[in-house]
Write a protein that holds these residues in place. Structure first.
Motif, short mmCIF file in Angstrom:
data_model
loop_
_atom_site.label_atom_id
_atom_site.label_comp_id
_atom_site.label_asym_id
_atom_site.label_seq_id
_atom_site.Cartn_x
_atom_site.Cartn_y
_atom_site.Cartn_z
N LEU A 225 52.26 44.71 48.73
CA LEU A 225 52.20 43.32 48.15
C LEU A 225 51.28 42.52 48.93
O LEU A 225 50.85 41.44 48.76
N TRP A 226 50.40 43.26 49.81
CA TRP A 226 49.20 42.42 50.37
C TRP A 226 49.56 41.31 51.07
O TRP A 226 49.08 40.02 51.17
N VAL A 227 50.85 41.25 51.84
CA VAL A 227 51.68 40.06 52.60
C VAL A 227 50.49 40.04 53.86
O VAL A 227 50.09 40.85 54.38
N GLY A 228 50.37 38.59 54.02
CA GLY A 228 49.48 38.39 55.21
C GLY A 228 48.11 37.84 54.78
O GLY A 228 47.32 38.40 53.90
N GLU A 229 47.57 36.46 55.18
CA GLU A 229 46.21 35.93 54.94
C GLU A 229 45.44 36.86 55.28
O GLU A 229 44.30 36.97 54.29
N LYS A 230 45.33 37.88 56.03
CA LYS A 230 44.11 38.80 56.24
C LYS A 230 44.06 39.51 54.97
O LYS A 230 42.72 39.87 54.72
N TYR A 231 45.09 40.28 54.71
CA TYR A 231 45.00 41.13 53.43
C TYR A 231 44.70 40.38 52.13
O TYR A 231 44.09 40.86 51.25
N ALA A 232 45.38 39.04 51.81
CA ALA A 232 45.00 38.36 50.81
C ALA A 232 43.40 37.85 50.71
O ALA A 232 42.80 37.98 49.76
N ALA A 233 43.00 37.43 51.75
CA ALA A 233 41.60 37.05 51.87
C ALA A 233 40.63 38.29 51.71
O ALA A 233 39.67 38.18 50.75
N ARG A 234 41.01 39.66 52.21
CA ARG A 234 40.24 40.74 51.80
C ARG A 234 40.11 40.87 50.24
O ARG A 234 39.31 41.17 49.89
N VAL A 235 41.60 40.76 49.72
CA VAL A 235 41.41 41.05 48.26
C VAL A 235 40.41 40.12 47.61
O VAL A 235 39.76 40.32 46.53
N LEU A 236 40.37 38.75 47.84
CA LEU A 236 39.66 37.84 47.24
C LEU A 236 38.39 37.92 47.45
O LEU A 236 37.27 37.85 46.68
N ASN A 237 38.01 38.54 48.48
CA ASN A 237 36.44 38.86 49.01
C ASN A 237 36.04 39.99 48.20
O ASN A 237 34.92 40.21 47.50
N GLU A 238 36.84 40.87 48.08
CA GLU A 238 36.37 42.24 47.12
C GLU A 238 36.23 41.85 45.77
O GLU A 238 35.69 42.24 44.90
N ILE A 239 37.12 40.97 45.19
CA ILE A 239 37.33 40.50 43.68
C ILE A 239 35.72 39.83 43.57
O ILE A 239 35.08 40.03 42.53
N VAL A 240 35.60 38.89 44.40
CA VAL A 240 34.38 37.98 44.20
C VAL A 240 33.04 38.76 44.45
O VAL A 240 32.02 38.67 43.57
N ASP A 241 33.13 39.76 45.26
CA ASP A 241 32.03 40.75 45.54
C ASP A 241 31.71 41.50 44.00
O ASP A 241 30.69 41.98 43.88
N GLU A 242 32.62 41.82 43.33
CA GLU A 242 32.61 42.89 42.28
C GLU A 242 32.34 41.96 41.00
O GLU A 242 31.37 42.52 40.21
N VAL A 243 32.84 40.86 40.91
CA VAL A 243 32.53 39.86 39.70
C VAL A 243 31.33 39.03 39.54
O VAL A 243 31.19 38.62 38.54
N THR A 244 31.12 38.69 40.60
CA THR A 244 29.95 37.59 40.67
C THR A 244 28.65 38.29 41.05
O THR A 244 28.72 39.11 42.21
N GLU A 245 27.49 37.52 40.91
CA GLU A 245 26.10 38.02 41.40
C GLU A 245 25.95 37.82 42.89
O GLU A 245 25.42 38.59 43.52
N ALA A 246 26.44 36.46 43.37
CA ALA A 246 26.30 36.29 44.67
C ALA A 246 27.26 36.80 45.62
O ALA A 246 26.82 36.99 46.89
N GLY A 247 28.63 37.32 45.24
CA GLY A 247 29.34 37.94 45.95
C GLY A 247 30.20 36.79 46.90
O GLY A 247 29.70 35.48 46.94
N SER A 248 30.68 37.41 48.03
CA SER A 248 31.45 36.49 48.86
C SER A 248 30.74 36.12 50.22
O SER A 248 31.19 35.34 50.83
N GLY A 249 29.54 36.66 50.29
CA GLY A 249 28.52 36.45 51.31
C GLY A 249 28.86 37.29 52.54
O GLY A 249 29.98 37.96 52.57
N PRO A 250 27.86 37.56 53.62
CA PRO A 250 28.14 38.62 54.70
C PRO A 250 29.25 38.35 55.44
O PRO A 250 29.83 39.27 56.04
N GLU A 251 29.59 37.07 55.53
CA GLU A 251 30.92 36.82 56.38
C GLU A 251 32.18 36.74 55.55
O GLU A 251 33.20 36.34 56.08
#
Length: 266
Positions: A225-251
């Protein structure tokens, strides 16, 4: 009473403030309805960037409604709160047939992933009709089954770029569905929690070998269930990295916001 996204009350803090689980960043939000070919009306919400181009569109497919899954499942709620402002990403969330949330209840009844084919098609058709660009399916748990079963066949396949899967159980989706994804050549990113209840990284890597272009990412410490902000943020970063050209950035995506923000009810 149907939740109205216009009811968020935005205030301007003094200086940057941390982005928390309940932080809502500015976006153009509207309640929407999707009409399926078999006659059901599904309720949902579309969140768009306030200004600028839309870099990508997420068509989200929620976890199992018989086990508490709905359009407000926390990763999708946070995506709608943050991604329009932080990454220019449009987020379409909706309740599959028979599913309820504060937004309302979609018509119909749960059909074990069979009738839900029309729900997936209706959501993609809506995104196409609204001319939302760079469309991606994002499935979570039961939602991954829908993405795998219906995302690589028409009428959906030609209307989406690919899919991101969160915690795929591979219960309903079969090797034949994986074969269809392989044949499509469309990208498939698969995020698998280390401690998943159904399918863990090593087994997932084995199953998804049928899709040569699939990228399977094991996430240490995470659960289904990806409980915890650490894991939710990781998911959102991975999604943005995959679907956008700019990605989520180095940090990764920003963890602070300097501008108007609202706080969602718990």
């Amino acid at each position: 009473m149907t939740f109205d996204p216009a009811s968020y009350e935005f205030t301007v803090p003094v200086g940057p403030a941390p982005i928390r689980a309940s932080t809502v960043l500015p976006a153009r939000r509207e309640n929407v309805e999707l009409r399926t070919e078999d006659g059901h009306t599904l309720v949902g919400e579309l969140a768009l960037p306030e200004s600028g181009e839309i870099t990508a569109t997420l068509i989200t497919l929620h976890p199992l409604p018989t086990h508490g899954g709905f359009m407000d499942s926390h990763v999708y709620r946070k995506a709608s709160y943050r991604l329009p402002a932080l990454a220019g990403v449009a987020v379409l969330r909706f309740n599959t047939r028979g599913t309820s949330s504060p937004r309302g209840t979609s018509e119909g009844a749960f059909e074990e992933g069979i009738g839900e084919r029309f729900d997936v098609e209706a959501a993609v058709r809506f995104a196409v009709e609204r001319q939302l660009p760079n469309r991606w399916l994002v499935g979570w748990s039961f939602g991954t089954e829908l993405a795998l079963m219906y995302g690589a066949v028409e009428p959906v396949a030609s209307q989406v770029e690919g899919a991101v899967l969160l915690s795929p159980p591979l219960h309903r989706a079969t090797d034949a569905h994986l074969g269809a994804w392989a044949a499509s050549g469309k990208p498939l990113t698969v995020l698998v929690p280390e401690h998943d209840d159904y399918l863990r990284p090593e087994a997932a890597a084995d199953r998804f070998r049928l899709v040569p272009q699939a990228r399977v990412v094991g996430v240490d410490g995470a659960k289904h269930l990806w409980v915890g902000e650490k894991y939710a943020a990781r998911v959102l970063n991975e999604i943005v990295d995959e679907v956008t050209e700019a990605g989520s950035g180095p940090e990764g995506l920003p963890q602070e916001w300097d501008g108007p923000a609202a706080t969602a009810a718990a």
